[in-house]
Design a protein around this motif. Structure first.
Motif, PDB file in Angstrom:
ATOM      1  N   GLY A   1       0.789  -1.207  -0.291  1.00 32.61           N
ATOM      2  CA  GLY A   1       0.062   0.174   0.070  1.00 32.61           C
ATOM      3  C   GLY A   1       1.010   1.125   0.010  1.00 32.61           C
ATOM      4  O   GLY A   1       0.682   2.107  -0.732  1.00 32.61           O
ATOM      5  N   THR A   2       1.785   1.137   0.838  1.00 34.85           N
ATOM      6  CA  THR A   2       2.771   2.381   0.770  1.00 34.85           C
ATOM      7  C   THR A   2       3.504   2.909  -0.504  1.00 34.85           C
ATOM      8  O   THR A   2       3.577   3.773  -1.112  1.00 34.85           O
ATOM      9  N   GLU A   3       4.185   1.362  -0.970  1.00 36.88           N
ATOM     10  CA  GLU A   3       4.775   1.660  -2.552  1.00 36.88           C
ATOM     11  C   GLU A   3       3.881   2.180  -3.351  1.00 36.88           C
ATOM     12  O   GLU A   3       4.316   2.845  -4.208  1.00 36.88           O
ATOM     13  N   VAL A   4       2.470   1.724  -3.325  1.00 34.93           N
ATOM     14  CA  VAL A   4       1.629   1.988  -4.475  1.00 34.93           C
ATOM     15  C   VAL A   4       1.423   3.623  -4.183  1.00 34.93           C
ATOM     16  O   VAL A   4       1.195   4.634  -5.365  1.00 34.93           O
ATOM     17  N   GLU A   5       1.185   3.996  -3.011  1.00 36.63           N
ATOM     18  CA  GLU A   5       0.781   5.520  -2.920  1.00 36.63           C
ATOM     19  C   GLU A   5       1.666   6.229  -3.272  1.00 36.63           C
ATOM     20  O   GLU A   5       1.884   7.484  -3.811  1.00 36.63           O
ATOM     21  N   GLN A   6       3.224   5.824  -2.695  1.00 35.81           N
ATOM     22  CA  GLN A   6       4.284   6.488  -3.096  1.00 35.81           C
ATOM     23  C   GLN A   6       4.735   6.695  -4.290  1.00 35.81           C
ATOM     24  O   GLN A   6       5.054   7.773  -4.971  1.00 35.81           O
ATOM     25  N   SER A   7       4.310   5.689  -5.264  1.00 29.47           N
ATOM     26  CA  SER A   7       4.705   5.705  -6.599  1.00 29.47           C
ATOM     27  C   SER A   7       3.715   6.520  -7.455  1.00 29.47           C
ATOM     28  O   SER A   7       4.380   7.534  -8.233  1.00 29.47           O
ATOM     29  N   VAL A   8       2.518   6.815  -6.942  1.00 29.98           N
ATOM     30  CA  VAL A   8       1.596   7.695  -7.762  1.00 29.98           C
ATOM     31  C   VAL A   8       2.158   8.928  -7.394  1.00 29.98           C
ATOM     32  O   VAL A   8       2.026   9.672  -8.083  1.00 29.98           O
ATOM     33  N   LYS A   9       2.489   9.259  -5.901  1.00 28.59           N
ATOM     34  CA  LYS A   9       2.739  10.567  -5.712  1.00 28.59           C
ATOM     35  C   LYS A   9       4.150  11.057  -6.516  1.00 28.59           C
ATOM     36  O   LYS A   9       4.203  12.031  -6.905  1.00 28.59           O
ATOM     37  N   GLN A  10       5.145  10.232  -6.555  1.00 25.07           N
ATOM     38  CA  GLN A  10       6.219  10.560  -7.178  1.00 25.07           C
ATOM     39  C   GLN A  10       6.150  10.518  -8.707  1.00 25.07           C
ATOM     40  O   GLN A  10       6.631  11.625  -9.369  1.00 25.07           O
ATOM     41  N   ALA A  11       5.218   9.967  -9.300  1.00 30.15           N
ATOM     42  CA  ALA A  11       5.082  10.098 -10.813  1.00 30.15           C
ATOM     43  C   ALA A  11       4.296  11.400 -11.037  1.00 30.15           C
ATOM     44  O   ALA A  11       4.622  12.066 -11.873  1.00 30.15           O
ATOM     45  N   THR A  12       3.350  11.642 -10.203  1.00 36.26           N
ATOM     46  CA  THR A  12       2.572  12.931 -10.105  1.00 36.26           C
ATOM     47  C   THR A  12       3.758  14.123 -10.047  1.00 36.26           C
ATOM     48  O   THR A  12       3.878  15.121 -10.840  1.00 36.26           O
ATOM     49  N   ASP A  13       4.450  14.094  -8.972  1.00 32.32           N
ATOM     50  CA  ASP A  13       5.528  15.045  -8.678  1.00 32.32           C
ATOM     51  C   ASP A  13       6.491  14.995  -9.769  1.00 32.32           C
ATOM     52  O   ASP A  13       7.042  16.191 -10.454  1.00 32.32           O
ATOM     53  N   LEU A  14       7.091  14.133 -10.502  1.00 37.87           N
ATOM     54  CA  LEU A  14       7.983  14.022 -11.464  1.00 37.87           C
ATOM     55  C   LEU A  14       7.185  14.518 -12.703  1.00 37.87           C
ATOM     56  O   LEU A  14       7.684  15.263 -13.581  1.00 37.87           O
ATOM     57  N   GLN A  15       6.043  14.402 -13.056  1.00 39.55           N
ATOM     58  CA  GLN A  15       5.222  14.795 -14.204  1.00 39.55           C
ATOM     59  C   GLN A  15       5.037  16.582 -14.278  1.00 39.55           C
ATOM     60  O   GLN A  15       5.381  17.174 -15.140  1.00 39.55           O
ATOM     61  N   GLU A  16       4.990  17.009 -12.938  1.00 41.45           N
ATOM     62  CA  GLU A  16       4.845  18.492 -12.615  1.00 41.45           C
ATOM     63  C   GLU A  16       6.038  19.099 -12.938  1.00 41.45           C
ATOM     64  O   GLU A  16       6.547  20.133 -13.388  1.00 41.45           O
ATOM     65  N   ALA A  17       7.288  18.229 -12.313  1.00 39.70           N
ATOM     66  CA  ALA A  17       8.698  18.987 -12.351  1.00 39.70           C
ATOM     67  C   ALA A  17       8.926  19.011 -14.049  1.00 39.70           C
ATOM     68  O   ALA A  17       9.659  20.089 -14.469  1.00 39.70           O
ATOM     69  N   ALA A  18       8.536  17.812 -14.745  1.00 37.21           N
ATOM     70  CA  ALA A  18       9.080  17.902 -16.214  1.00 37.21           C
ATOM     71  C   ALA A  18       8.235  18.924 -16.692  1.00 37.21           C
ATOM     72  O   ALA A  18       8.899  19.826 -17.875  1.00 37.21           O
ATOM     73  N   LEU A  19       7.145  19.316 -16.502  1.00 44.82           N
ATOM     74  CA  LEU A  19       6.123  20.332 -17.115  1.00 44.82           C
ATOM     75  C   LEU A  19       6.973  21.586 -17.024  1.00 44.82           C
ATOM     76  O   LEU A  19       6.828  22.428 -17.834  1.00 44.82           O
ATOM     77  N   GLN A  20       7.173  21.873 -15.679  1.00 42.12           N
ATOM     78  CA  GLN A  20       7.885  23.118 -15.455  1.00 42.12           C
ATOM     79  C   GLN A  20       9.254  23.354 -15.867  1.00 42.12           C
ATOM     80  O   GLN A  20       9.482  24.468 -16.549  1.00 42.12           O
ATOM     81  N   VAL A  21      10.073  22.210 -16.317  1.00 38.06           N
ATOM     82  CA  VAL A  21      11.168  22.163 -17.137  1.00 38.06           C
ATOM     83  C   VAL A  21      10.868  22.847 -18.368  1.00 38.06           C
ATOM     84  O   VAL A  21      11.674  23.517 -18.774  1.00 38.06           O
ATOM     85  N   VAL A  22      10.050  22.147 -18.912  1.00 38.93           N
ATOM     86  CA  VAL A  22       9.594  22.276 -20.639  1.00 38.93           C
ATOM     87  C   VAL A  22       9.164  23.888 -20.536  1.00 38.93           C
ATOM     88  O   VAL A  22       9.593  24.382 -21.561  1.00 38.93           O
ATOM     89  N   GLN A  23       8.225  24.428 -19.597  1.00 35.68           N
ATOM     90  CA  GLN A  23       7.934  25.847 -19.663  1.00 35.68           C
ATOM     91  C   GLN A  23       9.082  26.727 -19.242  1.00 35.68           C
ATOM     92  O   GLN A  23       9.280  27.762 -20.185  1.00 35.68           O
ATOM     93  N   ARG A  24       9.851  26.525 -18.374  1.00 34.16           N
ATOM     94  CA  ARG A  24      11.116  27.417 -18.264  1.00 34.16           C
ATOM     95  C   ARG A  24      11.921  27.294 -19.451  1.00 34.16           C
ATOM     96  O   ARG A  24      12.381  28.438 -19.859  1.00 34.16           O
ATOM     97  N   ALA A  25      12.411  26.044 -19.910  1.00 26.50           N
ATOM     98  CA  ALA A  25      13.483  25.958 -20.830  1.00 26.50           C
ATOM     99  C   ALA A  25      12.781  26.828 -22.093  1.00 26.50           C
ATOM    100  O   ALA A  25      13.372  27.198 -23.015  1.00 26.50           O
ATOM    101  N   SER A  26      11.529  26.679 -22.351  1.00 32.20           N
ATOM    102  CA  SER A  26      10.933  27.377 -23.671  1.00 32.20           C
ATOM    103  C   SER A  26      10.765  28.881 -23.758  1.00 32.20           C
ATOM    104  O   SER A  26      10.480  29.318 -24.608  1.00 32.20           O
ATOM    105  N   ALA A  27      10.712  29.202 -22.323  1.00 29.59           N
ATOM    106  CA  ALA A  27      10.369  30.681 -22.133  1.00 29.59           C
ATOM    107  C   ALA A  27      11.443  31.699 -22.836  1.00 29.59           C
ATOM    108  O   ALA A  27      10.813  32.439 -23.628  1.00 29.59           O
TER     109      ALA A  27
END
Length: 135
Positions: A89-115
């Motif tokens: 249960g902890t692993e599933v919860e953490q995996s979902v949280k980490q995937a969401t965090d990484l997705q948001e971080a990747a989007l921010q990188v794209v936005q910052r780098a394309s600015a």
């Protein structure tokens, strides 16, 4: 057409050509600078994402070690299953949280780098439109 008319036309043409070359050179220089800024932001963003992934892997290893220790001291099958279920249960919860965090971080990188590129193209388009409507 007289010789002086031809000379004026040639001078006007050469002045126009020089202006175009000057604008083209400035545009190319600004393009290179925008690409350099974008590349630096992209590299920094990827480094941050890499560090996040390493941190997530370290956390996962620590959780696994804690679970392994708990399993080694389990007194019954029921306790073993409860420990494993809690770990899963902890692993599933953490995996979902980490995937969401990484997705948001990747989007921010794209936005910052394309600015810088977007800003450069916007400024260039605005300047070109201004020159077009002036002349």
């Amino acid at each position: 057409m007289t010789l002086s008319d031809g000379k004026r036309q040639m001078t006007s043409f050469l002045d126009s050509l020089a202006t175009v070359a000057t604008h083209g050179t400035a545009f190319n220089r600004a393009s290179i600078e925008a690409m350099q800024r974008s590349s630096r932001l992209w590299a920094a963003g990827l480094q941050d994402i890499g560090q996040r992934c390493v941190g997530a892997a370290q956390n996962r290893t620590e959780r696994f070690q804690a679970t392994a220790k708990a399993l080694s001291s389990a007194k019954s099958v029921r306790e073993t299953l409860a420990i494993q279920a809690a770990h899963l249960g902890t692993e599933v919860e953490q995996s979902v949280k980490q995937a969401t965090d990484l997705q948001e971080a990747a989007l921010q990188v794209v936005q910052r780098a394309s600015a810088p590129l977007i800003d450069h193209l916007t400024a260039s388009s605005t300047a070109a439109a201004a020159r077009h409507f002036q002349g």
